[in-house]
Design an enzyme around this catalytic site. Structure first.
Site, PDB file in Angstrom:
ATOM      1  N   HIS A 153       0.552  -1.492  -0.104  1.00 40.60           N
ATOM      2  CA  HIS A 153       0.048  -0.069   0.513  1.00 40.60           C
ATOM      3  C   HIS A 153       1.001   1.193  -0.182  1.00 40.60           C
ATOM      4  O   HIS A 153       1.511   1.027   0.795  1.00 40.60           O
ATOM      5  CB  HIS A 153      -1.241  -0.173   1.561  1.00 40.60           C
ATOM      6  CG  HIS A 153      -1.886  -1.045   1.253  1.00 40.60           C
ATOM      7  ND1 HIS A 153      -3.186  -0.765   1.625  1.00 40.60           N
ATOM      8  CD2 HIS A 153      -1.683  -2.003   2.017  1.00 40.60           C
ATOM      9  CE1 HIS A 153      -3.671  -1.790   2.387  1.00 40.60           C
ATOM     10  NE2 HIS A 153      -2.423  -3.065   2.130  1.00 40.60           N
ATOM     11  N   TYR A 163      -5.757  -7.071  -2.015  1.00 41.86           N
ATOM     12  CA  TYR A 163      -5.911  -5.655  -2.613  1.00 41.86           C
ATOM     13  C   TYR A 163      -5.390  -6.221  -3.943  1.00 41.86           C
ATOM     14  O   TYR A 163      -4.058  -7.536  -4.732  1.00 41.86           O
ATOM     15  CB  TYR A 163      -5.695  -4.839  -2.135  1.00 41.86           C
ATOM     16  CG  TYR A 163      -4.070  -4.872  -1.503  1.00 41.86           C
ATOM     17  CD1 TYR A 163      -2.957  -4.725  -2.118  1.00 41.86           C
ATOM     18  CD2 TYR A 163      -3.568  -5.341  -0.260  1.00 41.86           C
ATOM     19  CE1 TYR A 163      -1.619  -4.503  -2.360  1.00 41.86           C
ATOM     20  CE2 TYR A 163      -2.521  -5.129   0.326  1.00 41.86           C
ATOM     21  CZ  TYR A 163      -1.260  -4.749  -0.703  1.00 41.86           C
ATOM     22  OH  TYR A 163      -0.095  -5.300  -0.459  1.00 41.86           O
TER      23      TYR A 163
END
Ligand code: FAD
Length: 384
Positions: A52, A220
């Site tokens: 991230h 993700y």
């Protein structure tokens, strides 16, 4: 220790070209510091992992000059969802996407770690980047630093930045030999071909963490075209017998651990081709971040469990504040600059270490502005 006057920009050596080392070297080179980077690996490969990058990091990427390329490369989740691993109930919906750009001043993206790293390494002067150079010892003579490498070579620099990760040789020089602590948690990592997921009548959300008390799975996309989906787990595991690196895991092991989880997680495990597992290592906040001409950043300085997805972010923030501190005080006053750097990083890095340890981040509704809204490129530097 007397500080020998140096030419306007000192010669800097960065040990380690990981995400923190690459960030600090790129910023130093941009600011005109002759900066050599020494990396022990013979080369970097595109290891199967994602990362991230919150708005707090993207602001540093803007300064390095790679923000737009990262935005094009990454996935842009509209939300971070937290869901109960078993029932699937939503525990939090943290707005990202356009909200993050507006409120925090930059995008929130998720990206393939190897792609990010390649882009950061590309930002460096290739003639100053040296692979296959494992630092074995440093000697700060008071007027310069002598570095010795495993290949028998010796180099010198005015200042040395230890960006050499959790088993840092520079940390050891400053504080003595001490292994990091095994946190009692491991992480599995796997990239899943999103094409395979089309066979399921399920919703694979862009950024979701599935939780239960002794395990979780964060999932993700790692590419903007959403072809690669990624999961990384946290699993409480009292013993780890494999040293400090990773080993292979298996689909069967994943099925066993996550047997009670939601059908979306079962689908991900079904589609898994290769999965690795990693020990999660930590240290308590270090009393010393710098001494003489040596200074630490990133995991060398404050390794943490990855449960806030902010470890590399803290390394990259460190890089920006360290370079700003040198520029603010004047690099000839490096001891003051290093203290200014520590003063402006210690509290934040230690807090992020603690929240990561507790594994509570965004589990329930909370305001993440103190992390995402922070801007190390403009924050006022407070005096020690
Ligand atoms: P490293 O990345 O460890 O780099 C150190 C470099 O130094 C390496 O290239 C190494 O080869 C080199 N080196 C070491 N010793 C020597 C030596 N003696 N001589 C020369 N070179 C040397 N962070 C996030 O921000 N977001 C995430 O989503 C995220 N997810 C994660 C998931 C997992 C499972 C894990 C384990 C971590 C995650 N992190 C995440 C944390 C992040 O990976 C680390 O905090 C980050 O890589 C630290 O960067 P660094 O440059 O300080 O150290």
């Amino acid at each position: 220790m007397s500080q020998k006057p140096m030419s306007p920009k000192p010669r800097v050596a960065v040990i380690g070209a990981g995400l923190g080392g690459a960030a600090v070297a790129a910023l130093l080179q941009k600011a005109g510091y002759p900066t050599q980077v020494y990396e022990q690996a013979p080369e970097f490969s595109r290891l199967g992992a994602g990362i991230h990058l919150g708005p707090n990091v993207m602001k540093v990427m803007r300064q390095i000059g790679i923000e737009e390329r990262l935005e094009a490369m990454g996935s842009h989740p509209d939300y971070w969802f937290s869901r109960d691993g078993v029932s699937g109930d939503y525990q939090s919906r943290i707005p990202l996407g356009e909200f993050a750009k507006r409120e925090y001043g930059a995008a929130y993206i998720t990206v393939h770690r190897g792609d990010l790293h390649a882009l950061m390494v590309e930002a460096l002067d290739p003639s100053q980047l040296h692979f296959d150079r494992r630092l074995t010892s440093v000697d700060d003579t008071g007027s310069e630093v002598i570095m010795r490498f495993a290949d028998g070579n010796t180099e010198t620099a005015d200042l040395v930045i230890g960006a050499d990760g959790v088993n840092s040789r520079i940390r050891e020089t400053l504080l003595g030999a001490e292994d990091p602590t095994y946190s009692g948690w491991i992480a599995h990592r796997a990239i899943v071909d999103a094409e395979k997921l089309k066979a399921y009548d399920l919703d694979f959300e862009s950024c979701v963490k599935w939780w239960s008390p002794d395990k979780h799975m964060m999932v993700y996309y790692v590419t903007g075209d959403q072809r690669e989906y990624y999961y990384v787990t946290g699993v409480k595991t009292p013993d780890w017998q494999h040293g400090t690196s990773f080993v292979d895991s298996s689909k069967e092991e994943m099925r066993e651990i996550f047997h009670d989880y939601h059908p979306v997680v079962q689908a991900l495990i079904d589609c898994t081709e290769a999965v690795t597992k990693w020990p999660l290592l930590e240290r308590n906040p270090l009393p010393i971040w710098h001494k003489g001409r040596l200074v630490l950043l990133g995991d060398a300085c404050h390794p943490m469990k990855p449960h806030m997805a902010q470890g590399a972010a803290m390394a990259i923030e460190d890089a920006a504040v360290l370079v700003r501190s040198l520029e603010a005080v004047g690099p000839e006053h490096y001891a003051d600059a290093f203290e200014l750097y520590k003063t402006n990083r210690f509290e934040r890095a230690s807090r992020v270490q603690q929240v990561s340890h507790d594994n509570t981040w965004l589990r329930q509704e909370e305001d993440p502005a103190w992390v995402f809204g922070h801007d190390v490129t403009t924050q006022e530097l407070k005096a020690p």
